[in-house]
Design an enzyme around this catalytic site. Structure first.
Site, PDB file in Angstrom:
ATOM      1  N   GLU A   1      16.210  19.571  -7.611  1.00  0.00           N
ATOM      2  CA  GLU A   1      15.274  18.946  -6.674  1.00  0.00           C
ATOM      3  C   GLU A   1      14.077  19.847  -6.365  1.00  0.00           C
ATOM      4  O   GLU A   1      13.477  19.756  -5.300  1.00  0.00           O
ATOM      5  CB  GLU A   1      16.018  18.530  -5.392  1.00  0.00           C
ATOM      6  CG  GLU A   1      17.033  17.429  -5.661  1.00  0.00           C
ATOM      7  CD  GLU A   1      18.155  17.345  -4.642  1.00  0.00           C
ATOM      8  OE1 GLU A   1      18.195  18.207  -3.726  1.00  0.00           O
ATOM      9  OE2 GLU A   1      18.983  16.435  -4.746  1.00  0.00           O
TER      10      GLU A   1
ATOM     11  N   ASP B   1      24.799  21.654  -2.158  1.00  0.00           N
ATOM     12  CA  ASP B   1      24.521  21.160  -0.813  1.00  0.00           C
ATOM     13  C   ASP B   1      25.509  21.799   0.151  1.00  0.00           C
ATOM     14  O   ASP B   1      26.682  21.990  -0.185  1.00  0.00           O
ATOM     15  CB  ASP B   1      24.736  19.647  -0.725  1.00  0.00           C
ATOM     16  CG  ASP B   1      23.582  18.829  -1.265  1.00  0.00           C
ATOM     17  OD1 ASP B   1      22.581  19.424  -1.693  1.00  0.00           O
ATOM     18  OD2 ASP B   1      23.699  17.597  -1.272  1.00  0.00           O
TER      19      ASP B   1
ATOM     20  N   HIS C   1      20.656  23.083   1.459  1.00  0.00           N
ATOM     21  CA  HIS C   1      21.147  23.718   0.240  1.00  0.00           C
ATOM     22  C   HIS C   1      21.542  25.169   0.485  1.00  0.00           C
ATOM     23  O   HIS C   1      21.079  25.796   1.444  1.00  0.00           O
ATOM     24  CB  HIS C   1      20.075  23.697  -0.851  1.00  0.00           C
ATOM     25  CG  HIS C   1      19.758  22.336  -1.373  1.00  0.00           C
ATOM     26  ND1 HIS C   1      18.517  21.990  -1.876  1.00  0.00           N
ATOM     27  CD2 HIS C   1      20.527  21.223  -1.503  1.00  0.00           C
ATOM     28  CE1 HIS C   1      18.530  20.724  -2.276  1.00  0.00           C
ATOM     29  NE2 HIS C   1      19.734  20.245  -2.044  1.00  0.00           N
TER      30      HIS C   1
END
Length: 606
Positions: A349, A373, A539
């Protein structure tokens, strides 16, 4: 004996050579009996330090680090400048000054602005090396050039060239951290795409990279991947070899989609070919590929000198094309179809701030990193309510579910071992059998089409328990700047039926690491819940080993304050100037020191 997976030690990926460590033997410059009596002892100390470093510190590509020692000791400013010029020509990025005696501090000190520095003042009574250490430390502090003071607690004889254990520990802590700083310098962060789903970390801040890390930010639109696929701007021979490897070793897992939504085998094979091409292309974008020049693409063959990259993926890409999970997982792993090799650091991401701590962890330990995550805190009560199992052992205070859609390095399975216990090792220590175990412990599940409409393959595994690990995260706060948070702890193995129930609360086709931090009973580490509550972003990076102390030393060199950690005070090693900002509340002193000295490279720019 030939290996199934060949070892790629010594690979050169970047424009720059790896930095060397410069050893500076300083001496009392007074000839006529003083200097002459110290030459041999001083130079032997320098040689002993160099030998110790070269035997115990490895570069990320598997080679041993190299040390540089001037041919003559440094007794004054002229010889200090000779050493400077030698170090410049030899590519020295880290400096350690060594002396058994009194020297003229301001005349012999290392005045370079952006090279991390340490001084070992030999603890002996015949000559006052400790006095020089204190004097030169004061000179560095007065000039705004922080150094790390190294001083053994026990007095040694003047002809004793053994390095005491406590001195060795400080030398290693400094060298590993300082080398990480030197390796990052002048490299790139490659942003492939833009901001993913509004995630703040993927709003890439070039000022941070330039001022704090000495790096630059490069940008490539994701359409470049399609251009290279359609025009075959990749090594087709390697692609065929990669596909054979994937078919042999990458076993497909469950398809989470309803039967009426599933794609057929032909489509899945097309997706496999697509994601393997993505992997080749993103790697080539990062570090280049000479093969592309042979194909008529000299510009593309150069790459972007990127030591870390990020791929946006969601959503503009993944709503139409296969996701980047396979690409990210394999590049972050210590092996692929070319054999065992240094991981490529690639953030999911395009979370550049998580990419940075992945890079920190990799450079400090030479191991692959797990991107995850910080998904869910499961309290003991909640676990018991939904599973009927009362948590015990490491899980007795609850656990944190670390999980992402499948980009975690396959090393994260924990199938490698050190002394019979689960581990993540530098690639040159991994056996063929351990590679096979990592692959066998991983299933490649077709993407959940609710999340990833373009398909793809996500990795599924569960990290083995009782591995010592450190999770970390870098955050940027307006008005404050970057801050680092660190939590040492352990991976946990839950009973299979408990894992299954909890895992199905999210996507069960993604890789899971169950984590518990070491608790201190106070602050952010009062409980497992308080660690989750104080975590600064969605994260984290997971690094093998309890290496929070290395992260702290590295952060102090870069002048990034640490706002949260559970590292024991006796393991913390920062520049001597930090004690001038307070010796009681070390966290507050760290903030004041970092703010006072400012970013390492911004100071140079002025």
């Amino acid at each position: 004996m030939s290996r199934i997976f060949p070892m790629r030690i010594g690979e050169k990926r970047f424009i720059e050579d790896y930095p060397k460590v410069g050893i500076r033997p300083t001496i009392d410059g007074r000839y006529g009996g003083v200097r002459e009596s110290l030459e041999e002892q001083t130079m032997n100390l320098a040689k002993a330090v160099a030998e110790f470093i070269e035997n115990n510190v490895y570069l990320p590509n598997g080679e041993r680090v190299k040390c540089v020692i001037p041919q003559r000791c440094i007794g004054g400013v002229a010889e200090a400048r000779m050493a400077d010029e030698l170090f410049r020509k030899e590519g020295v990025g880290v400096s350690i000054t060594v002396t058994p005696c009194w020297c003229y501090g301001a005349e012999t000190m290392d005045m370079s602005l952006d090279i991390p520095k340490a001084v070992w003042g030999f603890n002996g009574t015949e000559r006052p090396g400790a006095v020089y250490l204190a004097a030169v430390s004061a000179a560095h502090n007065q000039k705004g050039l922080p150094i790390f003071k190294i001083y053994g607690k026990d007095v040694q004889d003047k002809d004793d060239y053994n390095i005491p254990l406590d001195v060795k520990e400080k030398i290693l802590k400094f060298v590993k951290s300082a080398l990480a700083v030197a390796v990052m310098k002048n490299k790139s962060y490659l942003s492939i795409g833009s901001v993913s789903m509004g995630i703040a970390g993927s709003i890439v801040d070039p000022d941070f990279f330039e001022d704090y890390l000495g790096m630059r930010v490069e940008y490539v639109d994701m359409t470049e991947i399609i251009r290279r696929i359609e025009r075959k701007i990749y090594d087709e021979e390697e692609f065929k070899r990669a596909m054979e490897w994937v078919r042999k070793y990458c076993k497909e897992g469950e398809d989470p989609n309803p039967p009426d939504k599933r794609v057929d085998e032909k489509k899945k094979q097309e997706v496999w070919e697509f994601v393997v091409k993505m992997t080749l292309i993103i790697r080539d974008l990062m570090v280049g590929n000479k093969k592309l020049e042979e194909l008529g693409y000299p510009e593309e063959s150069l790459g972007h000198n990127a030591i870390v990259a990020g791929f946006q993926g969601q959503r503009q890409w993944t709503d139409h094309f296969p996701n980047g999970d396979f690409t990210e997982a394999i590049l972050n792993t210590s092996f692929d179809w070319n054999g065992l090799r240094q991981p490529y650091i690639l953030a999911t991401e395009n979370d550049s701030l998580n990419g940075v701590v992945m890079l920190f962890g990799h450079l400090l330990t030479n191991t692959a990193q797990i991107f995850a995550d910080v998904r869910t805190y499961w309290s003991p009560e909640a676990i018991y309510r939904v599973t009927g199992w009362k948590p015990e052992g490491l899980a007795q205070n609850g656990v944190i579910h670390l999980i992402n859609s499948g980009p975690a390095a396959l090393d994260g399975t924990g199938q490698q071992e050190i002394e019979g216990k689960p581990a993540i090792k530098p690639f040159w220590e991994i056996s063929d059998e351990e590679v096979i175990k990592c692959l066998d412990a991983t299933k490649f599940c077709y993407a959940n089409l609710g999340y990833f409409r373009g398909g793809g393959f996500s990795t599924k595994f569960v990290t083995r328990g009782e591995m010592p690990v450190t999770i970390s995260r870098l955050n940027i706060v307006k008005g404050l700047g970057p801050v680092l948070q660190i939590a040492e702890g352990y991976t946990v193995e839950l009973p299979p039926h408990v894992h299954e129930v909890l895992d199905k609360r999210t996507d069960p086709t993604w890789p899971t690491t169950w984590f518990v931090p070491k608790l201190t009973g106070k602050g952010a580490f009062k409980s497992v819940y308080s660690v989750m509550e104080n975590w600064g972003a969605n994260h984290c990076a997971i690094t093998y080993g309890h290496v929070g102390d290395l992260f702290i030393t590295l952060a102090s060199i870069l002048r990034i304050p640490v706002n949260m950690h559970n590292v024991e005070e006796e393991r913390i090693f920062r520049p001597s100037a930090w004690s001038m900002f307070g010796t009681e509340e070390l966290e507050s002193a760290d903030f004041r020191a970092c703010m006072n000295f400012g970013p390492l490279y911004k100071k140079v720019a002025k």
